[in-house]
Motif scaffolding. Structure first.
Motif, PDB file in Angstrom:
ATOM      1  N   ALA A  18       0.834  -1.208   0.000  1.00 46.13           N
ATOM      2  CA  ALA A  18       0.000   0.000   0.000  1.00 46.13           C
ATOM      3  C   ALA A  18       0.870   1.260   0.000  1.00 46.13           C
ATOM      4  O   ALA A  18       0.449   2.313  -0.477  1.00 46.13           O
ATOM      5  N   ALA A  19       2.089   1.138   0.510  1.00 45.83           N
ATOM      6  CA  ALA A  19       3.035   2.268   0.537  1.00 45.83           C
ATOM      7  C   ALA A  19       3.951   2.238  -0.701  1.00 45.83           C
ATOM      8  O   ALA A  19       5.036   2.822  -0.677  1.00 45.83           O
ATOM      9  N   ASN A  20       3.530   1.506  -1.757  1.00 46.79           N
ATOM     10  CA  ASN A  20       4.294   1.441  -3.008  1.00 46.79           C
ATOM     11  C   ASN A  20       5.720   0.928  -2.772  1.00 46.79           C
ATOM     12  O   ASN A  20       6.686   1.441  -3.311  1.00 46.79           O
ATOM     13  N   THR A  21       5.831  -0.086  -1.906  1.00 44.43           N
ATOM     14  CA  THR A  21       7.149  -0.583  -1.500  1.00 44.43           C
ATOM     15  C   THR A  21       7.232  -2.096  -1.683  1.00 44.43           C
ATOM     16  O   THR A  21       6.363  -2.831  -1.227  1.00 44.43           O
ATOM     17  N   GLU A  22       8.303  -2.533  -2.362  1.00 43.07           N
ATOM     18  CA  GLU A  22       8.574  -3.958  -2.536  1.00 43.07           C
ATOM     19  C   GLU A  22       9.652  -4.365  -1.529  1.00 43.07           C
ATOM     20  O   GLU A  22      10.385  -3.518  -1.022  1.00 43.07           O
ATOM     21  N   ILE A  23       9.741  -5.655  -1.245  1.00 43.57           N
ATOM     22  CA  ILE A  23      10.680  -6.181  -0.255  1.00 43.57           C
ATOM     23  C   ILE A  23      11.530  -7.277  -0.894  1.00 43.57           C
ATOM     24  O   ILE A  23      11.015  -8.108  -1.641  1.00 43.57           O
ATOM     25  N   LEU A  24      12.838  -7.277  -0.600  1.00 47.98           N
ATOM     26  CA  LEU A  24      13.742  -8.360  -0.990  1.00 47.98           C
ATOM     27  C   LEU A  24      14.571  -8.745   0.225  1.00 47.98           C
ATOM     28  O   LEU A  24      15.119  -7.873   0.907  1.00 47.98           O
TER      29      LEU A  24
ATOM     30  N   GLY B 162      15.695   5.290  -6.866  1.00 51.62           N
ATOM     31  CA  GLY B 162      16.898   4.480  -6.717  1.00 51.62           C
ATOM     32  C   GLY B 162      17.929   5.084  -5.780  1.00 51.62           C
ATOM     33  O   GLY B 162      19.096   4.709  -5.798  1.00 51.62           O
ATOM     34  N   LYS B 163      17.492   6.025  -4.942  1.00 50.96           N
ATOM     35  CA  LYS B 163      18.402   6.658  -3.978  1.00 50.96           C
ATOM     36  C   LYS B 163      18.207   6.040  -2.592  1.00 50.96           C
ATOM     37  O   LYS B 163      17.087   5.672  -2.218  1.00 50.96           O
ATOM     38  N   LEU B 164      19.297   5.962  -1.844  1.00 46.81           N
ATOM     39  CA  LEU B 164      19.232   5.427  -0.489  1.00 46.81           C
ATOM     40  C   LEU B 164      18.504   6.429   0.406  1.00 46.81           C
ATOM     41  O   LEU B 164      18.963   7.550   0.612  1.00 46.81           O
ATOM     42  N   ALA B 165      17.336   6.023   0.904  1.00 45.10           N
ATOM     43  CA  ALA B 165      16.515   6.913   1.731  1.00 45.10           C
ATOM     44  C   ALA B 165      16.812   6.728   3.217  1.00 45.10           C
ATOM     45  O   ALA B 165      16.777   7.684   3.983  1.00 45.10           O
ATOM     46  N   GLN B 166      17.095   5.485   3.623  1.00 43.39           N
ATOM     47  CA  GLN B 166      17.379   5.209   5.029  1.00 43.39           C
ATOM     48  C   GLN B 166      18.094   3.874   5.157  1.00 43.39           C
ATOM     49  O   GLN B 166      17.942   2.997   4.309  1.00 43.39           O
ATOM     50  N   GLU B 167      18.879   3.739   6.224  1.00 45.94           N
ATOM     51  CA  GLU B 167      19.526   2.453   6.476  1.00 45.94           C
ATOM     52  C   GLU B 167      19.511   2.158   7.965  1.00 45.94           C
ATOM     53  O   GLU B 167      19.524   3.069   8.795  1.00 45.94           O
ATOM     54  N   TRP B 168      19.435   0.884   8.266  1.00 43.23           N
ATOM     55  CA  TRP B 168      19.492   0.404   9.645  1.00 43.23           C
ATOM     56  C   TRP B 168      20.570  -0.666   9.681  1.00 43.23           C
ATOM     57  O   TRP B 168      20.555  -1.608   8.895  1.00 43.23           O
TER      58      TRP B 168
ATOM     59  N   VAL C  77      10.629  -4.120  11.794  1.00 41.36           N
ATOM     60  CA  VAL C  77       9.881  -4.072  10.538  1.00 41.36           C
ATOM     61  C   VAL C  77       8.827  -2.958  10.573  1.00 41.36           C
ATOM     62  O   VAL C  77       8.614  -2.264   9.589  1.00 41.36           O
ATOM     63  N   GLN C  78       8.207  -2.759  11.725  1.00 40.53           N
ATOM     64  CA  GLN C  78       7.233  -1.671  11.879  1.00 40.53           C
ATOM     65  C   GLN C  78       7.915  -0.317  11.632  1.00 40.53           C
ATOM     66  O   GLN C  78       7.357   0.550  10.967  1.00 40.53           O
ATOM     67  N   GLU C  79       9.125  -0.170  12.139  1.00 38.40           N
ATOM     68  CA  GLU C  79       9.896   1.068  11.946  1.00 38.40           C
ATOM     69  C   GLU C  79      10.208   1.287  10.458  1.00 38.40           C
ATOM     70  O   GLU C  79      10.095   2.401   9.938  1.00 38.40           O
ATOM     71  N   VAL C  80      10.578   0.204   9.762  1.00 37.02           N
ATOM     72  CA  VAL C  80      10.873   0.289   8.332  1.00 37.02           C
ATOM     73  C   VAL C  80       9.598   0.670   7.567  1.00 37.02           C
ATOM     74  O   VAL C  80       9.627   1.507   6.665  1.00 37.02           O
ATOM     75  N   LEU C  81       8.474   0.066   7.939  1.00 33.00           N
ATOM     76  CA  LEU C  81       7.196   0.368   7.294  1.00 33.00           C
ATOM     77  C   LEU C  81       6.866   1.853   7.444  1.00 33.00           C
ATOM     78  O   LEU C  81       6.475   2.524   6.473  1.00 33.00           O
ATOM     79  N   GLU C  82       7.024   2.397   8.640  1.00 33.38           N
ATOM     80  CA  GLU C  82       6.718   3.808   8.878  1.00 33.38           C
ATOM     81  C   GLU C  82       7.615   4.712   8.017  1.00 33.38           C
ATOM     82  O   GLU C  82       7.163   5.713   7.477  1.00 33.38           O
TER      83      GLU C  82
ATOM     84  N   ALA D 233       8.917   3.850   5.117  1.00 28.64           N
ATOM     85  CA  ALA D 233       8.447   3.685   3.733  1.00 28.64           C
ATOM     86  C   ALA D 233       7.178   4.519   3.500  1.00 28.64           C
ATOM     87  O   ALA D 233       7.032   5.158   2.466  1.00 28.64           O
ATOM     88  N   GLN D 234       6.282   4.493   4.475  1.00 23.09           N
ATOM     89  CA  GLN D 234       5.026   5.263   4.344  1.00 23.09           C
ATOM     90  C   GLN D 234       5.332   6.758   4.281  1.00 23.09           C
ATOM     91  O   GLN D 234       4.646   7.504   3.580  1.00 23.09           O
ATOM     92  N   ALA D 235       6.370   7.194   4.979  1.00 24.77           N
ATOM     93  CA  ALA D 235       6.723   8.614   5.004  1.00 24.77           C
ATOM     94  C   ALA D 235       7.300   9.076   3.661  1.00 24.77           C
ATOM     95  O   ALA D 235       7.298  10.271   3.373  1.00 24.77           O
TER      96      ALA D 235
END
Length: 155
Positions: free
Chosen positions: A61-67, A129-135, A144-149, A151-153
Motif C-alpha cells: 500500500a506504501a508502493n514498496t517492494e521487499i527483498l 533508486g536513492k538510499l533513503a534510510q539504512e538500519w 519491521v514496523q519502523e521500516v514500514l513507517e 516507507a510510508q513517510a
C-alpha cells in the motif's frame, strides 16, 4: 563500499527465488526494502521474515517492494520461502557481491570464536533508486514496523 543517504545506488543483477533474475533498475518508480539476514530458517531470521510477511500488504500500500538477502543458496531460500509463506523474493548472494556492495559483512563473535558473517541490516531505497534510510546492527523486535513507517513517510 558504503553509501550515504541520498546517494543513487548502482544497478545490480542477482539470482532470486521463483527463478528470477532481479535488477535494482526494475524497481524504478517503487520504493524498495532490501534486508540482509545471516541465515535461512534460524530463529531471528524466521521472525524477521515473518514480520515482513505479516506487514507485506501495508508495504504494498506504501508502493514498496521487499527483498531478503543472505548467502544461502537458492534451494535453501526456496524451502525457507515456501515454509514461511513469504510473498516476496529472497536473493542468493553466495559470492557476497551484494553483501560487499552494501558493506554488511562484519567480523562477528559467536561462542568465543570470530568469523565473518552478515550483520543484520536493512536499506530503504526510494522510487528514484536513492538510499533513503539504512538500519545496521538490527534488533528484530519492532524493526519491521519502523521500516514500514519510514516507507510510508516517503510517499
Amino acid at each position: 563500499m558504503s553509501f550515504n543517504l541520498g546517494d543513487t545506488l548502482p544497478d545490480f543483477t542477482a539470482q532470486a527465488t521463483s527463478d528470477q533474475e532481479i535488477q535494482l533498475s526494475q524497481f524504478k518508480g517503487k520504493n524498495l526494502v532490501i534486508y540482509f539476514y545471516p541465515k535461512d530458517s534460524t530463529p531471528g531470521c524466521t521472525t524477521q521474515g515473518g514480520d515482513f510477511r505479516d506487514l507485506y500488504a501495508d508495504f504494498q500500500a506504501a508502493n514498496t517492494e521487499i527483498l531478503g538477502v543472505s548467502r544461502d543458496g537458492l534451494r535453501s531460500h526456496e524451502n525457507f520461502k515456501a515454509k514461511q509463506n513469504f510473498p516476496f523474493e529472497l536473493i542468493s548472494d553466495k559470492d557476497e557481491s551484494l553483501c560487499k556492495l552494501f558493506d554488511v559483512i562484519k567480523l562477528k563473535k559467536m561462542y568465543g570464536k570470530e568469523h565473518y558473517g552478515i550483520e543484520r541490516s536493512t536499506f530503504l531505497i526510494d522510487r528514484e533508486g536513492k538510499l533513503a534510510q539504512e538500519w545496521r546492527k538490527v534488533k528484530v523486535p519492532g524493526h519491521v514496523q519502523e521500516v514500514l513507517e519510514a516507507a510510508q513517510a516517503l510517499d
